[in-house]
Design a protein around this motif. Sequence first.
Motif, PDB file in Angstrom:
ATOM      1  N   THR A  40       0.860  -1.180   0.000  1.00 41.29           N
ATOM      2  CA  THR A  40       0.000   0.000   0.000  1.00 41.29           C
ATOM      3  C   THR A  40       0.895   1.228   0.000  1.00 41.29           C
ATOM      4  OG1 THR A  40      -1.696  -1.193   1.230  1.00 41.29           O
ATOM      5  CG2 THR A  40      -1.852   1.214   1.202  1.00 41.29           C
ATOM      6  N   ARG A  46      -3.010   0.475  -3.871  1.00 35.28           N
ATOM      7  CA  ARG A  46      -2.483  -0.834  -3.478  1.00 35.28           C
ATOM      8  C   ARG A  46      -2.020  -1.570  -4.734  1.00 35.28           C
ATOM      9  NH1 ARG A  46      -6.998  -3.200   0.495  1.00 35.28           N
ATOM     10  NH2 ARG A  46      -8.355  -2.358  -1.111  1.00 35.28           N
ATOM     11  N   TRP A  74      -4.944  -1.219  -7.374  1.00 36.30           N
ATOM     12  CA  TRP A  74      -6.224  -0.987  -6.717  1.00 36.30           C
ATOM     13  C   TRP A  74      -6.277   0.419  -6.131  1.00 36.30           C
ATOM     14  CZ3 TRP A  74     -10.125  -4.689  -6.156  1.00 36.30           C
ATOM     15  CH2 TRP A  74      -9.792  -5.969  -6.633  1.00 36.30           C
ATOM     16  N   ASP A  77     -11.406  -0.351  -3.012  1.00 34.14           N
ATOM     17  CA  ASP A  77     -11.796  -1.715  -3.375  1.00 34.14           C
ATOM     18  C   ASP A  77     -12.054  -1.857  -4.871  1.00 34.14           C
ATOM     19  OD1 ASP A  77     -11.638  -2.647  -0.752  1.00 34.14           O
ATOM     20  OD2 ASP A  77     -13.680  -1.986  -0.310  1.00 34.14           O
ATOM     21  N   MET A 109     -14.131  -5.695  -9.140  1.00 30.47           N
ATOM     22  CA  MET A 109     -13.162  -6.450  -8.348  1.00 30.47           C
ATOM     23  C   MET A 109     -12.806  -7.715  -9.103  1.00 30.47           C
ATOM     24  SD  MET A 109     -14.312  -6.218  -4.365  1.00 30.47           S
ATOM     25  CE  MET A 109     -12.676  -6.654  -3.796  1.00 30.47           C
ATOM     26  N   TRP A 114      -7.818 -11.946  -0.919  1.00 33.62           N
ATOM     27  CA  TRP A 114      -7.204 -11.234   0.199  1.00 33.62           C
ATOM     28  C   TRP A 114      -8.077 -10.087   0.695  1.00 33.62           C
ATOM     29  CZ3 TRP A 114      -6.470  -6.154  -1.100  1.00 33.62           C
ATOM     30  CH2 TRP A 114      -6.471  -5.862  -2.477  1.00 33.62           C
ATOM     31  N   ASN A 115      -9.014  -9.631  -0.135  1.00 32.05           N
ATOM     32  CA  ASN A 115      -9.860  -8.485   0.194  1.00 32.05           C
ATOM     33  C   ASN A 115     -11.286  -8.975   0.473  1.00 32.05           C
ATOM     34  OD1 ASN A 115     -11.412  -6.150   0.253  1.00 32.05           O
ATOM     35  ND2 ASN A 115     -10.370  -5.218  -1.479  1.00 32.05           N
ATOM     36  N   ARG A 116     -11.687  -8.944   1.726  1.00 31.65           N
ATOM     37  CA  ARG A 116     -13.008  -9.470   2.091  1.00 31.65           C
ATOM     38  C   ARG A 116     -14.168  -8.718   1.442  1.00 31.65           C
ATOM     39  NH1 ARG A 116     -13.902 -12.680   6.869  1.00 31.65           N
ATOM     40  NH2 ARG A 116     -15.706 -11.349   7.167  1.00 31.65           N
TER      41      ARG A 116
END
Length: 194
Positions: A40, A46, A74, A77, A109, A114-116
């Motif tokens: 990040t 990111r 990214w 999100d 997305m 890794w990203n909930r």
Amino acid sequence: MLAFAAWALPAAAAEPRQIWNFDAALDGKPIGEHVFALDTQPDGIRLLRSEARFDVKLLGITVYRYRHRAQERWQGDCLQTLQAETDDNGDKLAVRLPPGDALLAGCVMSFAYWNRALLQQRELLNAQTGKLEPVRVEPLPPATLDVRGQAVTAQRWRIVALKQRIDLWYDASGNWVGLDGTLEGGRLLSYRLR
């Protein structure tokens, strides 16, 4: 061990680098690894790099080989850019989605385990094919998973996509710790964090 030196990211990161290094198994037999590195930057951007290397062997002879490398950018999100190369047992695929690409319109997305936030999506971008896939996400009961040699109670979520079912495992802190994917033919691909 995957060579991440060639994938070095800028040193100025707002947060420490997050790395997920998974051992991959097919029907319980080791076949390789999949490594994800997320940086990040101070501006909130990111950068994710991932690399998978699988070799399925029968009587010591490689009968299936899979290589996949992806670079994703990214903002929050939302996926901004994607570059991916895949060698699926000799079938070569490449996806290049620059900023402003029509597929990235709105807030798209990828299958960013890794990203909930992906658990709230109804379609996800497949980095291997460059196509949006409809998905359905379902919560499953918590269960115990072996993480780095220790039993961990983890929350499970199931993603039902076009040709597969993917179970994701997150620990009590929300960290991604495992994956079980049912492939065509009923075979089970598993990732376990090492």
